[in-house]
Design a protein around this motif. Structure first.
Motif, mmCIF file in Angstrom:
data_model
loop_
_atom_site.group_PDB
_atom_site.id
_atom_site.type_symbol
_atom_site.label_atom_id
_atom_site.label_comp_id
_atom_site.label_asym_id
_atom_site.label_seq_id
_atom_site.Cartn_x
_atom_site.Cartn_y
_atom_site.Cartn_z
ATOM 1 N N ALA A 15 32.674 14.519 10.928
ATOM 2 C CA ALA A 15 31.502 13.632 10.917
ATOM 3 C C ALA A 15 31.787 12.287 10.258
ATOM 4 C CB ALA A 15 30.347 14.320 10.184
ATOM 5 N N ARG A 16 32.962 12.153 9.634
ATOM 6 C CA ARG A 16 33.263 10.887 8.958
ATOM 7 C C ARG A 16 33.434 9.759 9.995
ATOM 8 N NH1 ARG A 16 37.332 6.728 7.156
ATOM 9 N NH2 ARG A 16 35.777 5.538 6.018
ATOM 10 N N ILE A 17 32.716 8.666 9.767
ATOM 11 C CA ILE A 17 32.787 7.518 10.688
ATOM 12 C C ILE A 17 33.615 6.434 10.021
ATOM 13 C CG2 ILE A 17 31.427 5.799 11.958
ATOM 14 C CD1 ILE A 17 28.970 7.704 11.321
ATOM 15 N N LYS A 18 34.613 5.945 10.734
ATOM 16 C CA LYS A 18 35.465 4.878 10.187
ATOM 17 C C LYS A 18 34.591 3.712 9.732
ATOM 18 C CE LYS A 18 39.794 2.769 10.406
ATOM 19 N NZ LYS A 18 39.775 2.619 8.960
ATOM 20 N N GLY A 19 34.960 3.092 8.606
ATOM 21 C CA GLY A 19 34.192 1.953 8.103
ATOM 22 C C GLY A 19 32.972 2.365 7.291
ATOM 23 N N HIS A 20 32.806 3.675 7.098
ATOM 24 C CA HIS A 20 31.634 4.180 6.377
ATOM 25 C C HIS A 20 32.059 5.128 5.257
ATOM 26 C CE1 HIS A 20 29.848 2.740 10.077
ATOM 27 N NE2 HIS A 20 28.641 2.881 9.552
ATOM 28 N N SER A 21 31.177 5.256 4.269
ATOM 29 C CA SER A 21 31.409 6.223 3.204
ATOM 30 C C SER A 21 31.346 7.639 3.793
ATOM 31 C CB SER A 21 30.387 6.029 2.078
ATOM 32 O OG SER A 21 29.071 6.126 2.580
ATOM 33 N N GLU A 389 22.680 8.755 3.977
ATOM 34 C CA GLU A 389 23.581 8.869 5.124
ATOM 35 C C GLU A 389 24.748 7.924 4.868
ATOM 36 O OE1 GLU A 389 21.750 6.527 8.686
ATOM 37 O OE2 GLU A 389 20.175 7.742 7.770
ATOM 38 N N PRO A 390 25.935 8.241 5.408
ATOM 39 C CA PRO A 390 27.099 7.419 5.097
ATOM 40 C C PRO A 390 26.812 5.937 5.328
ATOM 41 C CG PRO A 390 27.787 9.404 6.202
ATOM 42 C CD PRO A 390 26.282 9.408 6.232
ATOM 43 N N GLY A 391 27.144 5.118 4.316
ATOM 44 C CA GLY A 391 26.823 3.695 4.359
ATOM 45 C C GLY A 391 28.016 2.873 4.801
ATOM 46 N N VAL A 392 27.716 1.708 5.353
ATOM 47 C CA VAL A 392 28.793 0.872 5.896
ATOM 48 C C VAL A 392 29.465 0.091 4.768
ATOM 49 C CG1 VAL A 392 27.227 -1.066 6.458
ATOM 50 C CG2 VAL A 392 29.363 -0.772 7.745
ATOM 51 N N TYR A 393 30.800 0.069 4.796
ATOM 52 C CA TYR A 393 31.566 -0.690 3.800
ATOM 53 C C TYR A 393 31.616 -2.163 4.191
ATOM 54 C CZ TYR A 393 33.677 3.755 2.118
ATOM 55 O OH TYR A 393 33.907 4.996 1.597
ATOM 56 N N SER A 394 31.649 -3.028 3.190
ATOM 57 C CA SER A 394 31.865 -4.458 3.448
ATOM 58 C C SER A 394 33.298 -4.649 3.939
ATOM 59 C CB SER A 394 31.672 -5.264 2.162
ATOM 60 O OG SER A 394 32.355 -6.503 2.268
ATOM 61 N N LYS A 395 33.431 -5.338 5.080
ATOM 62 C CA LYS A 395 34.806 -5.528 5.586
ATOM 63 C C LYS A 395 35.581 -6.530 4.730
ATOM 64 C CE LYS A 395 33.323 -8.788 9.126
ATOM 65 N NZ LYS A 395 33.191 -9.104 10.517
ATOM 66 N N PHE A 396 34.859 -7.299 3.917
ATOM 67 C CA PHE A 396 35.547 -8.283 3.068
ATOM 68 C C PHE A 396 35.908 -7.712 1.694
ATOM 69 C CE2 PHE A 396 32.588 -10.761 5.788
ATOM 70 C CZ PHE A 396 33.555 -11.317 6.620
ATOM 71 N N SER A 397 35.094 -6.787 1.197
ATOM 72 C CA SER A 397 35.265 -6.354 -0.203
ATOM 73 C C SER A 397 35.535 -4.871 -0.378
ATOM 74 C CB SER A 397 33.996 -6.691 -1.006
ATOM 75 O OG SER A 397 33.717 -8.053 -0.904
ATOM 76 N N GLU A 398 35.403 -4.095 0.700
ATOM 77 C CA GLU A 398 35.534 -2.649 0.526
ATOM 78 C C GLU A 398 36.530 -2.022 1.508
ATOM 79 O OE1 GLU A 398 31.338 -1.127 -1.210
ATOM 80 O OE2 GLU A 398 31.185 -2.013 0.781
ATOM 81 N N GLY A 399 37.457 -2.843 1.979
ATOM 82 C CA GLY A 399 38.473 -2.328 2.894
ATOM 83 C C GLY A 399 39.298 -1.224 2.255
ATOM 84 N N ALA A 400 39.562 -1.337 0.939
ATOM 85 C CA ALA A 400 40.382 -0.329 0.253
ATOM 86 C C ALA A 400 39.658 1.014 0.199
ATOM 87 C CB ALA A 400 40.732 -0.803 -1.151
ATOM 88 N N ALA A 405 39.052 6.602 2.128
ATOM 89 C CA ALA A 405 38.294 7.657 2.815
ATOM 90 C C ALA A 405 39.090 8.186 4.012
ATOM 91 C CB ALA A 405 36.930 7.127 3.249
ATOM 92 N N SER A 406 39.772 7.272 4.720
ATOM 93 C CA SER A 406 40.586 7.705 5.871
ATOM 94 C C SER A 406 41.763 8.552 5.397
ATOM 95 C CB SER A 406 41.101 6.487 6.650
ATOM 96 O OG SER A 406 40.012 5.762 7.158
ATOM 97 N N TRP A 407 42.398 8.106 4.320
ATOM 98 C CA TRP A 407 43.528 8.872 3.753
ATOM 99 C C TRP A 407 43.043 10.253 3.311
ATOM 100 C CZ3 TRP A 407 44.235 10.545 -1.432
ATOM 101 C CH2 TRP A 407 45.524 11.000 -1.750
ATOM 102 N N TYR A 408 41.879 10.297 2.682
ATOM 103 C CA TYR A 408 41.304 11.569 2.231
ATOM 104 C C TYR A 408 41.147 12.537 3.415
ATOM 105 C CZ TYR A 408 37.836 14.949 0.705
ATOM 106 O OH TYR A 408 37.178 16.124 0.450
ATOM 107 N N VAL A 409 40.541 12.045 4.495
ATOM 108 C CA VAL A 409 40.307 12.900 5.663
ATOM 109 C C VAL A 409 41.653 13.337 6.266
ATOM 110 C CG1 VAL A 409 39.351 12.962 8.008
ATOM 111 C CG2 VAL A 409 38.024 11.943 6.140
#
Ligand code: FES
Ligand code: FE
Length: 417
Positions: A15-21, A389-400, A405-409
């Motif tokens: 259920a993890r969506i890229k770019g989201h928590s 619900e999973p929130g969207v990350y800032s593409k400028f400040s939360e890319g890491a 999250a992707s590495w975790y999955v």
């Protein structure tokens, strides 16, 4: 609600969506917590302490990670050792959590006694034929990377720790962290999942509103900005900052101080990032006025303009400055509680009250750590709510965070979840 509780860990990962928590259950569920301990703390290299936690022969410190307990010690030959804190008789704990000084490791239950090498030297009532030689304390696979102790409990330890070692040994050499002194240590228990602790550390989106003390020495522009929202003047400033950074990095490297940003965050086991950052204001150290807190610099460092080597991993963050270093270890305690152990390091001969003032040394990160604990508790309270619900990350400040999250999955998948 019933479905959410019954869903498998695998379907939460799906259920993890890229770019989201992450989906809520990955932060809150007990079964995920136990899977995390296995995948990220028993099967990865984790940072647990420092050579300078045990400066003298006989110094020992116990570090607990889940149900595992480790003894980091310095033996009679001045060698660092890490052994399991489990007696080879009937398994009792040998030492309690925290630091101590020992000449031998004596089990209080039936007095089996171990040398600091881990060898069993005394086992009463076991008869003449009893073979002590195969009852040494279990040794733990560890590496000292510039004086930082990483352990791996897995039989097949991930080999890509070697890149971290290669980079950080060189980067930390002038600071001689192996022989530094732990001037202060603070344990804070954050009321949140360990992944929220790490996510919080990997962005500074929250810094200007929450960390007034840290922001004196942090350069805001380093932590991302939205170029579309900048005025023409601010855009000029941002461009000038980027140009100035690349000049400073070139100049530090020309002087023999490795500084460029290096990261290993995708398709890897060992997850890390390092870069030498510019310190704002007076430019020397992460203190209230950005001037050095210790007049005795670390190791062989003589310059006050070497910025801050930051290093993060999946259970740590660190800042190495000319005058002192701040190092934090993250250990999950439960799905909703995480230990953050922060240490302040100075030159081994630096004297409190003479070379440094403990208040000035620790103020910024004591305040910052408490502020972060409050933020992590707020985040955890929110992810437990059915409205999350999973929130969207800032593409400028939360890319890491997206990378984390992707590495975790990916790592969970690699372990069969
Ligand atoms: Fe340690 Fe018996 S359990 S001596
Ligand atoms: Fe913070």
């Amino acid at each position: 609600m019933l479905n959410r509780l019954q869903s498998s860990i695998s379907s939460l990962l799906d259920a993890r969506i890229k770019g989201h928590s992450l989906p809520a259950g990955l932060y809150t569920r007990e079964d995920v917590f136990h899977a995390d301990l296995d995948v990220f703390f028993a099967n990865q290299w984790i940072y647990v302490g420092l050579e300078c936690d045990v400066p003298e022969a006989g110094d020992a410190v116990v570090i607990d990670v889940g149900t595992t307990s480790l003894i980091l010690l310095r033996d009679d030959d001045d060698e660092i050792r890490v052994v399991r804190n489990v007696c080879r008789h009937r398994g009792a704990r040998l030492l309690d959590a925290g630091p101590t000084v020992v000449s031998k490791l004596v089990c209080s239950y039936h007095q089996w006694t171990y040398e600091l090498s881990g060898e069993l030297s005394y086992a009463p009532h076991m008869g003449k034929d009893f073979d002590k030689s195969c009852r040494s304390l279990k040794a733990v696979n560890f590496k000292s990377i510039g004086g930082l102790i990483y352990v791996c409990l897995a039989e097949n330890a991930p080999p890509d720790i070697e890149r971290l070692k290669e980079i950080m040994e060189e980067r930390l050499a002038p600071y001689d962290i192996r022989n530094a002194k732990v001037a202060h240590q603070v344990d804070v228990i954050e009321k949140g999942n360990w992944k929220l602790t790490i996510e919080n550390n990997r962005e500074c989106y929250h810094c200007s509103a929450n960390h007034p003390e840290l922001c004196v020495s942090f350069v805001d522009l380093d932590f991302g900005y939205d170029p579309e929202s900048l005025s023409p003047e601010d855009r000029d400033e941002a461009e000038a900052h980027v140009a100035m950074y690349s000049e400073r990095i070139k100049s530090w490297e020309a002087d023999g101080f490795p500084s460029s940003a290096i990261e290993q965050v995708k398709n890897c086991n060992t997850n890390f990032r390092t870069q030498r950052l510019i310190i704002a204001g007076a430019g020397e150290s992460q203190t209230e006025d950005a001037t050095a807190a210790s007049s005795r610099f670390l190791g062989q460092v003589t310059r006050s303009d070497l910025g801050d080597i930051h290093l993060w991993g999946h259970n740590s963050w660190n800042h190495f400055m000319g005058d002192h270093a701040v190092t934090a270890i993250v250990i999950p305690l439960s799905a909703d509680a995480t230990l953050v152990r922060t240490k302040w390091l100075v030159h081994k001969d630096a004297v409190e009250g003479v070379d440094y003032d403990l208040g000035k040394l620790t103020h910024v990160w004591v305040e910052t750590t408490n502020q972060d604990a409050e933020l992590v508790a707020r985040a955890h309270a929110g992810v437990q709510d059915s409205a999350y619900e999973p929130g969207v990350y800032s593409k400028f400040s939360e890319g890491a965070l997206d990378d984390f999250a992707s590495w975790y999955v990916d790592r969970m998948r690699a372990h069969g979840y």
